[in-house]
Design a protein around this motif. Structure first.
Motif, PDB file in Angstrom:
ATOM      1  N   LEU A 220       0.826  -1.206   0.000  1.00 23.89           N
ATOM      2  CA  LEU A 220       0.000   0.000   0.000  1.00 23.89           C
ATOM      3  C   LEU A 220       0.864   1.261   0.000  1.00 23.89           C
ATOM      4  CD1 LEU A 220      -2.936  -1.038   2.345  1.00 23.89           C
ATOM      5  CD2 LEU A 220      -2.671  -1.348  -0.104  1.00 23.89           C
ATOM      6  N   SER A 223       2.215   1.761  -3.417  1.00 23.79           N
ATOM      7  CA  SER A 223       1.143   2.196  -4.310  1.00 23.79           C
ATOM      8  C   SER A 223       0.863   3.688  -4.131  1.00 23.79           C
ATOM      9  CB  SER A 223      -0.102   1.366  -4.038  1.00 23.79           C
ATOM     10  OG  SER A 223      -1.181   1.860  -4.769  1.00 23.79           O
ATOM     11  N   SER A 227       1.543   6.208  -7.249  1.00 25.52           N
ATOM     12  CA  SER A 227       0.484   6.972  -7.911  1.00 25.52           C
ATOM     13  C   SER A 227      -0.632   7.278  -6.919  1.00 25.52           C
ATOM     14  CB  SER A 227      -0.074   6.187  -9.099  1.00 25.52           C
ATOM     15  OG  SER A 227      -1.178   6.868  -9.629  1.00 25.52           O
ATOM     16  N   ALA A 229      -3.198   9.247  -7.147  1.00 19.37           N
ATOM     17  CA  ALA A 229      -4.541   9.303  -7.727  1.00 19.37           C
ATOM     18  C   ALA A 229      -5.086   7.898  -7.934  1.00 19.37           C
ATOM     19  CB  ALA A 229      -4.510  10.064  -9.048  1.00 19.37           C
ATOM     20  N   ALA A 230      -4.266   7.010  -8.498  1.00 20.36           N
ATOM     21  CA  ALA A 230      -4.714   5.645  -8.732  1.00 20.36           C
ATOM     22  C   ALA A 230      -4.989   4.943  -7.409  1.00 20.36           C
ATOM     23  CB  ALA A 230      -3.663   4.876  -9.530  1.00 20.36           C
ATOM     24  N   SER A 231      -4.177   5.220  -6.412  1.00 23.48           N
ATOM     25  CA  SER A 231      -4.369   4.567  -5.118  1.00 23.48           C
ATOM     26  C   SER A 231      -5.699   4.975  -4.498  1.00 23.48           C
ATOM     27  CB  SER A 231      -3.227   4.939  -4.170  1.00 23.48           C
ATOM     28  OG  SER A 231      -2.007   4.551  -4.708  1.00 23.48           O
ATOM     29  N   ARG A 232      -6.034   6.242  -4.647  1.00 25.58           N
ATOM     30  CA  ARG A 232      -7.295   6.704  -4.072  1.00 25.58           C
ATOM     31  C   ARG A 232      -8.461   5.963  -4.722  1.00 25.58           C
ATOM     32  NH1 ARG A 232     -10.885  10.815  -5.673  1.00 25.58           N
ATOM     33  NH2 ARG A 232     -12.375  11.221  -3.995  1.00 25.58           N
ATOM     34  N   LEU A 233      -8.419   5.849  -6.047  1.00 26.69           N
ATOM     35  CA  LEU A 233      -9.521   5.183  -6.737  1.00 26.69           C
ATOM     36  C   LEU A 233      -9.519   3.685  -6.480  1.00 26.69           C
ATOM     37  CD1 LEU A 233      -9.974   6.992 -10.153  1.00 26.69           C
ATOM     38  CD2 LEU A 233     -11.179   7.292  -8.007  1.00 26.69           C
ATOM     39  N   ALA A 234      -8.403   3.140  -6.012  1.00 27.50           N
ATOM     40  CA  ALA A 234      -8.387   1.717  -5.660  1.00 27.50           C
ATOM     41  C   ALA A 234      -8.840   1.526  -4.214  1.00 27.50           C
ATOM     42  CB  ALA A 234      -6.991   1.131  -5.859  1.00 27.50           C
ATOM     43  N   GLY A 235      -9.217   2.624  -3.560  1.00 27.28           N
ATOM     44  CA  GLY A 235      -9.767   2.523  -2.219  1.00 27.28           C
ATOM     45  C   GLY A 235      -8.736   2.537  -1.110  1.00 27.28           C
ATOM     46  N   ILE A 236      -7.532   2.989  -1.395  1.00 27.29           N
ATOM     47  CA  ILE A 236      -6.503   3.042  -0.356  1.00 27.29           C
ATOM     48  C   ILE A 236      -6.631   4.352   0.409  1.00 27.29           C
ATOM     49  CG2 ILE A 236      -4.021   3.106   0.076  1.00 27.29           C
ATOM     50  CD1 ILE A 236      -3.700   1.443  -2.479  1.00 27.29           C
ATOM     51  N   GLN A 237      -6.599   4.243   1.751  1.00 22.63           N
ATOM     52  CA  GLN A 237      -6.695   5.451   2.560  1.00 22.63           C
ATOM     53  C   GLN A 237      -5.315   6.014   2.775  1.00 22.63           C
ATOM     54  OE1 GLN A 237      -9.093   4.154   5.847  1.00 22.63           O
ATOM     55  NE2 GLN A 237     -10.436   5.922   5.545  1.00 22.63           N
TER      56      GLN A 237
ATOM     57  N   ARG B 333     -14.001   4.334  -1.018  1.00 20.25           N
ATOM     58  CA  ARG B 333     -14.089   3.228  -0.067  1.00 20.25           C
ATOM     59  C   ARG B 333     -15.529   2.880   0.276  1.00 20.25           C
ATOM     60  NH1 ARG B 333      -9.546   1.634   2.469  1.00 20.25           N
ATOM     61  NH2 ARG B 333     -10.634   0.961   4.327  1.00 20.25           N
ATOM     62  N   MET B 336     -16.881   0.995  -2.610  1.00 19.31           N
ATOM     63  CA  MET B 336     -16.343  -0.354  -2.671  1.00 19.31           C
ATOM     64  C   MET B 336     -16.997  -1.251  -1.631  1.00 19.31           C
ATOM     65  SD  MET B 336     -12.377   0.543  -3.419  1.00 19.31           S
ATOM     66  CE  MET B 336     -11.707  -1.038  -2.967  1.00 19.31           C
ATOM     67  N   ALA B 349      -2.845   7.477 -15.314  1.00 18.97           N
ATOM     68  CA  ALA B 349      -2.771   8.411 -14.189  1.00 18.97           C
ATOM     69  C   ALA B 349      -3.651   7.986 -13.024  1.00 18.97           C
ATOM     70  CB  ALA B 349      -3.152   9.811 -14.652  1.00 18.97           C
ATOM     71  N   GLU B 350      -4.798   7.386 -13.320  1.00 23.14           N
ATOM     72  CA  GLU B 350      -5.746   7.102 -12.248  1.00 23.14           C
ATOM     73  C   GLU B 350      -6.062   5.628 -12.099  1.00 23.14           C
ATOM     74  OE1 GLU B 350      -8.424  11.122 -12.159  1.00 23.14           O
ATOM     75  OE2 GLU B 350      -9.257   9.329 -13.068  1.00 23.14           O
ATOM     76  N   GLY B 351      -5.442   4.816 -12.940  1.00 21.92           N
ATOM     77  CA  GLY B 351      -5.759   3.392 -12.880  1.00 21.92           C
ATOM     78  C   GLY B 351      -4.641   2.594 -12.264  1.00 21.92           C
ATOM     79  N   VAL B 353      -0.750   1.481 -11.049  1.00 20.46           N
ATOM     80  CA  VAL B 353       0.476   2.001 -10.468  1.00 20.46           C
ATOM     81  C   VAL B 353       1.596   1.365 -11.285  1.00 20.46           C
ATOM     82  CG1 VAL B 353       1.829   2.281  -8.380  1.00 20.46           C
ATOM     83  CG2 VAL B 353      -0.653   2.066  -8.239  1.00 20.46           C
ATOM     84  N   LEU B 356       4.494  -0.923 -10.043  1.00 23.70           N
ATOM     85  CA  LEU B 356       4.180  -2.197  -9.407  1.00 23.70           C
ATOM     86  C   LEU B 356       3.966  -3.272 -10.461  1.00 23.70           C
ATOM     87  CD1 LEU B 356       1.795  -1.133  -6.498  1.00 23.70           C
ATOM     88  CD2 LEU B 356       4.275  -1.378  -6.506  1.00 23.70           C
ATOM     89  N   ALA B 368      -6.777  -3.249  -0.530  1.00 20.65           N
ATOM     90  CA  ALA B 368      -7.148  -1.974   0.082  1.00 20.65           C
ATOM     91  C   ALA B 368      -8.442  -2.119   0.862  1.00 20.65           C
ATOM     92  CB  ALA B 368      -7.278  -0.891  -0.986  1.00 20.65           C
ATOM     93  N   TRP B 419     -10.537  -5.139 -10.596  1.00 23.82           N
ATOM     94  CA  TRP B 419     -11.891  -4.935 -10.083  1.00 23.82           C
ATOM     95  C   TRP B 419     -12.691  -6.214 -10.071  1.00 23.82           C
ATOM     96  CZ3 TRP B 419     -12.369  -1.224  -7.046  1.00 23.82           C
ATOM     97  CH2 TRP B 419     -11.652  -0.053  -7.231  1.00 23.82           C
TER      98      TRP B 419
END
Lengths: 365, 509
Positions: A220, A223, A227, A229-237, B333, B336, B349-351, B353, B356, B368, B419
């Motif tokens: 985490l 991640s 990135s 922005a990507a981490s936020r959309l993947a639900g990472i706090q 969250r 989700m 940019a938003e998808g 990482v 990794l 997450a 997802w």
């Protein structure tokens, strides 16, 4: 912490492809160059001090140059450990030196106020209080960055500057000397022949490495640093993660401060941990963690911290005049950074390709 | 044969990366004043060939000749000086600088070392006017639409005495009228004698603009054709190297299944949901097993609508019911937790990482949602990664490879896999097929059809109307940040009717 061995480099040229493949993975390993430089430095020392590698037992304590290096490295290893996780999230913590100074100052002040400076309970309470204060300072940094949204370099610059003032306020501008045997144990004591400070740092590094890699924390963090922005959309706090790493970095710095002040039995608000943030950042970078965040290596940072301290000792053993010491350090660091830089490597291999080679047919597969 | 002399000739080009032969003995030639399309699936070697041409990569074998002279560029700057300019898919400009600064960055007109700002602005305006664009060149680039930014990138590229202009997926983020504008510019440049190398996944556009095309497959050249002499179907089979029947079978299987989602339970119901400046309040209901497609021009609010449903942006109007209960979507969250998944259109940019690995990217969302204290065991991670690498045909099939090194289509599949392992009840996919090849596109469409067949609700967003019609049960039409109409996708719904709905603003014709 797999360290490649040097013997594989001097293997004969006619190897089986299997061996060559193995050598390539060793050469490509991201800790190869730091490890090689460390080995080179250590071996170089032997020429000037033949007894450099000898470790002897004296009064039930291990003695020797290698032990000295390890002992001297412990504050930097701890500070570097915290710095690694902060940098992994894409941040930076400039305040670690000040936190070191504050922790040492508070502990020494409390101990000097004790009716009996040699009471174990009193010393433990003082140490606990100092670490608690370090946690609070870390929380301050973390809140500024994660909640306040202030750039990490600015947010921690505040405490870097203000913290020095706070440390001097605590010590009243004086150097506080303490005579406390229990406190001295932390930085200068031995348990089962091994320096206590090395045990503390070792346990802390091992625990942190285990925690980070066995739980999902490492993934985490990488991640979030890789990135946001990507981490936020993947639900990472990200917020709690970032808060946590600054608190952890301050805790590490606090322990480092205690080790440092205990070793000299005094607290100097002005000089304790001065500029250590730069050495810590350097150790992290030497260890292969990029300042942009993402992938990190705790083992690399430990290696980096040991290299920096080996350099310090090498300067003395080799007898390099003190006025060129810093230059010597700089040269080694520049070489190491270049060896790890992808674009420099590409350039170097380009040069190698221009040189005449006997045959280039072997590569096809 | 009396043919004109090629301005660019590449012969026997070979390029090998560790473990991969990217280009193998490829010939390519470009005539002055022609528009030449470079066609092939993802990973066919198009990008590598362009990078060899522009000096980003050095070729292992073969020769590049520009106007008859052998050349070997060591970098894009050198190539540009020699007259080979490139405009990449992602606009490579600085949004915070002015338009004029972007056009002249790195080669500002100077006198005695001082930048001549007024001359720079004047020249920029002239250049843009040549491209039919009359805008304020001192405004920051970010104040203009993507299409205008693309034009600015082209203006920057054609300013230096350009012989060859490479356009790599220039239309992937443009809407129809913007594409027309771009094509006018391309035609004008080719009339001026500029040779244009055009790369696009949109076959219709290629047929509209290109004079000739070269097809690559697996790093080899399949052939060079006149566009007029190669029917689209033949082109596709040359690109994927399979007979067309297979592809048609894919398409058939993704065919619409009507009337089945009507009575299914409601998964999510938005009432008056909206956000000022993003999208006006809308009502939308999605049932189990239903695919709702969003149709509308670029900037009509498709993505904004999706982001509200995922909580990526906070709504300031209305509310959402999930499974019959009102829910406040505070952030990703919360969404989700209610098993809503959102795959962003901006996968870099938003998808993903990018540092990794494939495995780490796949488990990221699931991990997450579990929190860091409950790690997914390494073994389970590997099982999940292997399962989805197989199921979605992710290539290369190496879970430990950094995602950065995968092609666009495979990156998209990794994002979908991330997802899918969270087993969502509602899957929101924004432009999942943009910039990826025909084969992967059909696979993703089929996958979505299968998932909805299994009861998953899907919100599908695409700029390609045909695709929306092929995949969706219901089409929601947007215009000017407003949801104007919802149409059942029955037998007599076609692209024309949807276009009419967009044009008329939702009033029944």
């Amino acid at each position: 912490m797999t360290q490649p061995t040097v013997s594989e480099r001097s293997a004969p040229p006619d190897q089986t492809p299997e061996k060559r493949g193995m050598m390539r993975t060793v050469l490509r390993h991201r800790l190869f160059w730091p490890a090689a430089v460390l080995v080179l430095l250590l071996v170089g020392n032997v020429f000037f001090t033949p007894s450099f590698f000898s470790i002897r037992l004296q009064d039930g304590h291990l003695y020797g140059s290698l032990i000295d290096i390890l002992r001297a490295s412990t504050p930097l290893i701890l500070v570097g450990l915290g710095m690694t996780l902060v940098i992994a999230t894409g941040g930076i913590d400039l305040s670690v030196g000040s936190v070191m100074a504050i922790a040492g100052a508070v502990a020494c002040l409390r101990i000097s106020d004790l009716p009996d400076p040699n009471s174990v309970g009193g010393v433990l309470a003082a140490v606990g209080f100092a670490l608690l204060l370090a946690l609070v300072l870390g929380l301050w940094n973390g809140l500024l960055v994660a909640v306040g949204g202030i750039q990490p370099i600015i947010a921690t610059l505040i405490l870097m500057v203000a913290g020095r003032g706070l440390a001097q306020l605590i010590t009243d501008g004086q150097i506080i000397n303490v005579r406390s045997d229990p406190y001295r144990v932390i930085g200068a004591g031995y348990v089962l022949t091994v320096p206590v400070s090395v045990i503390i740092a070792g346990l802390f590094v091992a625990a942190a490495a285990l925690l980070v890699r066995r739980s999902a924390l490492g993934l985490l963090l990488e991640s979030v640093g890789g990135s946001p922005a990507a981490s936020r959309l993947a639900g990472i706090q990200a917020r709690t993660l970032i808060l946590t790493v600054y608190v952890f970095a301050a805790l590490c710095a606090g322990i480092a401060g205690l080790i440092f002040s205990s070793n000299v039995s005094s607290a100097d608000g002005n000089n304790t941990g001065n500029l250590i943030e730069l050495d810590a950042i350097l150790a992290v970078v030497i260890g292969g963690t990029a300042l942009t965040g993402g992938r990190f290596s705790i083992a690399g940072t430990v290696l980096g911290a040991v290299i920096i301290n080996t350099l310090n000792i090498t300067v003395y053993t080799v007898g390099i005049p003190s006025n060129v010491t810093l230059l010597f350090k700089a040269v080694v660091v520049v070489v190491l950074c270049l060896l790890q830089s992808p674009s420099f490597r590409a350039w170097a291999s380009g040069v190698k390709r221009l040189l005449p080679t006997p045959s280039r047919a072997g590569g096809a597969a | 044969m009396g043919q004109p002399v090629p301005v660019l000739e590449m012969t026997g080009i070979g390029k090998t990366f560790p473990g991969v032969v990217a280009l193998d003995d490829v010939d390519f030639r470009l005539l002055p004043g022609e528009v030449h399309a470079l066609m092939g699936e993802n990973g066919a070697g198009k990008s590598t060939l362009i990078k060899v041409l522009t000096g980003v990569y050095s070729n292992d074998a073969g020769e590049v000749r520009l106007a008859g002279e052998p050349v070997r560029f060591t970098g894009p700057l050198q190539a540009q000086r020699a007259g080979v300019s490139t405009v990449y898919q992602e606009v490579n400009l600085c949004p915070n600088l002015s338009v004029a600064e972007n056009i002249f960055i790195g080669r500002e007109p100077r006198r005695f070392g001082k930048i001549q700002w007024s001359r720079m602005r004047k020249r920029s305006a002239e250049l843009l006017r040549r491209l039919d664009l009359d805008i304020d060149v001192s405004a920051p680039l970010s104040t203009y639409s993507l299409a205008v930014q693309q034009m600015v990138a082209i203006a920057r590229a054609v300013d230096v005495s350009v012989k060859v202009l490479v356009l790599d997926e220039p239309t992937s983020s443009l809407d129809t009228s913007e594409v027309d504008q771009l094509f006018r510019v391309i035609r004008r440049l080719s009339d001026d004698g500029v040779a244009i190398l055009f790369v696009s996944h949109f076959l219709d556009q290629v047929y509209e603009i290109a004079d000739r095309m070269t097809v690559l497959r697996n790093g080899r050249r399949i052939g060079e054709y006149r566009t007029a002499e190669l029917p689209q179907m033949d082109l596709v089979s040359k690109m994927i190297g399979k007979e067309l029947e297979t592809l048609e079978q894919l398409e058939e299987r993704t065919g619409r299944t009507h009337d089945r989602a009507r009575d299914a339970p409601v998964v999510i119901q938005a009432e008056g949901l909206g956000r000022v400046g993003a999208i006006e309040p809308f009502d939308l209901t999605i049932h189990e097993g239903e695919v709702v497609g969003l149709a509308g021009l670029l900037g009509s609010g498709r993505t904004e609508l999706a982001r509200l449903l995922f909580g990526a942006d906070r709504a300031d109007h209305g509310g959402v019911q999930i499974g019959g209960r009102p829910v406040t979507l505070r952030g990703p969250r919360t969404a989700m937790r209610h098993r809503i998944a959102f795959s962003s259109e901006n996968r870099r940019a938003e998808g993903l990482v990018e540092d990794l690995s494939v495995r780490e990217n796949i488990v990221l969302a699931l991990q997450a949602s579990r929190g860091w204290l409950r790690p997914i065991s390494r073994r389970r991670q590997e099982e999940l990664a292997d399962k989805y690498i197989k199921a979605l045909h992710i290539r290369p099939a190496d879970p430990e490879r950094p995602v950065r090194n995968l092609s666009g289509g495979n990156q998209q599949k990794v994002l979908l896999a991330r997802w899918l392992i969270t087993e969502p009840r509602l899957l929101i996919v924004d432009e999942p097929t943009r910039g990826i090849d025909v084969g992967a596109k059909a696979e993703i469409q089929r996958l979505l059809a299968e998932l909805s067949g299994g009861g998953m609700a899907v919100l599908f967003i695409s700029a390609e109307l045909e695709e929306v019609l092929r995949v969706s049960h219901t089409v929601a039409v947007l215009r000017d940040r407003r949801l104007i109409q919802q149409i059942d996708n029955d037998a007599d719904l076609d692209a024309d009717r949807v276009m009419q709905a967009i044009a008329s603003g939702g009033q029944p014709a």
